[in-house]
Enzyme design. Structure first.
Site, PDB file in Angstrom:
ATOM      1  N   ASP A 145      57.685  27.524  29.047  1.00 17.60           N
ATOM      2  CA  ASP A 145      57.547  26.260  29.775  1.00 17.60           C
ATOM      3  C   ASP A 145      57.024  26.511  31.185  1.00 17.60           C
ATOM      4  OD1 ASP A 145      59.569  24.150  28.099  1.00 17.60           O
ATOM      5  OD2 ASP A 145      60.095  26.262  27.990  1.00 17.60           O
ATOM      6  N   HIS A 166      54.043  29.660  23.694  1.00 18.72           N
ATOM      7  CA  HIS A 166      53.821  28.431  22.936  1.00 18.72           C
ATOM      8  C   HIS A 166      53.345  27.241  23.771  1.00 18.72           C
ATOM      9  CE1 HIS A 166      56.159  30.617  19.903  1.00 18.72           C
ATOM     10  NE2 HIS A 166      57.158  30.691  20.766  1.00 18.72           N
ATOM     11  N   ASP A 167      54.111  26.915  24.808  1.00 18.63           N
ATOM     12  CA  ASP A 167      53.958  25.626  25.470  1.00 18.63           C
ATOM     13  C   ASP A 167      52.638  25.483  26.223  1.00 18.63           C
ATOM     14  OD1 ASP A 167      56.450  25.177  24.461  1.00 18.63           O
ATOM     15  OD2 ASP A 167      57.512  25.473  26.351  1.00 18.63           O
ATOM     16  N   ASP A 204      61.761  22.034  28.839  1.00 14.31           N
ATOM     17  CA  ASP A 204      63.111  22.605  28.834  1.00 14.31           C
ATOM     18  C   ASP A 204      63.004  24.028  29.396  1.00 14.31           C
ATOM     19  OD1 ASP A 204      61.691  23.486  26.581  1.00 14.31           O
ATOM     20  OD2 ASP A 204      63.518  23.853  25.421  1.00 14.31           O
ATOM     21  N   VAL A 211      57.044  19.649  25.672  1.00 12.31           N
ATOM     22  CA  VAL A 211      57.026  20.996  25.106  1.00 12.31           C
ATOM     23  C   VAL A 211      58.433  21.529  24.871  1.00 12.31           C
ATOM     24  CG1 VAL A 211      54.749  21.562  26.003  1.00 12.31           C
ATOM     25  CG2 VAL A 211      56.762  22.021  27.417  1.00 12.31           C
TER      26      VAL A 211
END
Length: 321
Positions: free
Chosen positions: A14, A252-253, A9, A134
């Protein structure tokens, strides 16, 4: 090379995850699916196309536009009033923005919908494809609902989502699961081999501003963009969710992608039964990990990482990007 499919997303983290996967010599990215999440599907698809084109991979990596809304969570009035998500009310808290700061894409997504492409690709495979979702799990859950047999064709799912001690959108929930709790529950219940990379792990692997500048100094396209993104995220996190080390920020991803490349990047990995709250109440979207085996009737259905090797993660990003 390990065959993978990314489901994103695209937002900022990302974008880093995409670049890590696309530039890794160990991964063959069969395609990238977009999904509603950090922003609406028009934005996340455009951002995905921008990253692919920025790297000059438009002739090698197809992009498929996916689901524009969660499966259920927007149906009840008031349950998700800000979905598709438009970002926080305070602009200083804005981790993503609508667009990745790259030239507008001149390429377009493939004509086939992401969900049907996923089903077709997995059913024709030899069971040798790892899914790396993710964002919200809407595309994966819809594919499982339409064709449950794909669960036997998925080699593994390595997903970024959920949190055990860490949350980031409500007092009980992580963003990806909160957007589409029903989808997360469907994936957890699928019987697939699932590794969960939650906020607990991604926060443990937070990237420092200094290391991001090392990437910029390398002069590569991916290095420069990653440094810009880390700086943007760092500014927002200082206002929105200050880290214990104020000079770091989670991306994060990318940790999910690095997990596929080297399992050692995760720490304190537990096999456990996991579920997602879909009640619509205060715990809506909360990830539940029964680490203490309170419910003896439930068999483990995921592996979840509660920590990460920060030094190894940073080393991998510096090497690949």
């Amino acid at each position: 090379m390990q065959k993978v499919i990314l489901d994103v997303d695209t937002g900022t983290d990302d974008a880093i995850a995409m670049m890590t996967a696309l530039l890794s010599p160990e991964l063959e990215v069969l395609g990238v699916c977009s999904v509603n999440g950090n922003r609406g599907i028009d934005f996340t698809t455009e951002n995905t196309l921008r990253v692919v084109e920025y790297l000059g991979l438009q002739d090698r990596v197809p992009v498929y536009r996916g689901c524009s809304l969660p499966m259920v969570s927007t149906l009840a009035p008031g349950r998700r009033p800000n979905v598709p998500y438009k970002g926080p009310e305070n602009p200083e808290d804005n981790v993503h923005g609508d667009y990745i700061e790259l030239p507008a894409a001149t390429i377009r997504p493939q004509p086939e919908h992401a969900v049907f492409w996923l089903i077709d690709t997995l059913m024709k495979s030899d069971g040798d494809i790892i899914l790396i979702p993710v964002g919200p799990l809407t595309n994966i859950a819809m594919a499982l609902r339409i064709e449950p047999r794909i669960a036997q064709k998925i080699q593994r799912i390595v997903l970024m989502g959920g949190g055990y001690r860490e949350v980031n959108i409500t007092p009980s929930a992580e963003f990806n699961f909160w957007i589409d709790p029903e989808a997360a529950k469907i994936v957890f219940d699928s019987g697939c081999d699932i590794t969960v990379v939650p906020l607990d792990a991604t926060h443990a692997a937070a990237v420092s501003v200094e290391d991001a500048e090392k990437l910029r100094a390398k002069g590569t396209k991916a290095g420069r963009l990653t440094a810009d993104i880390v700086a943007q995220r760092h500014r927002a996190y200082k206002h929105w969710q200050p880290m214990a080390d104020v000079n770091t920020v989670p991306v994060h991803d990318a940790l999910a992608v690095c997990t596929v490349l080297d399992e050692r990047v995760l720490r304190d990995v537990r096999e456990t039964w996991a579920d997602v709250d879909i009640s619509g109440g205060a715990a809506d979207g909360m990830s539940i990990f029964d680490l203490d085996r309170r419910d003896k009737s439930k068999k483990p259905n995921v592996k979840v990482a509660l920590g990460a090797d920060k030094a190894l993660f940073t080393e991998m990003l510096l090497k690949i990007l």
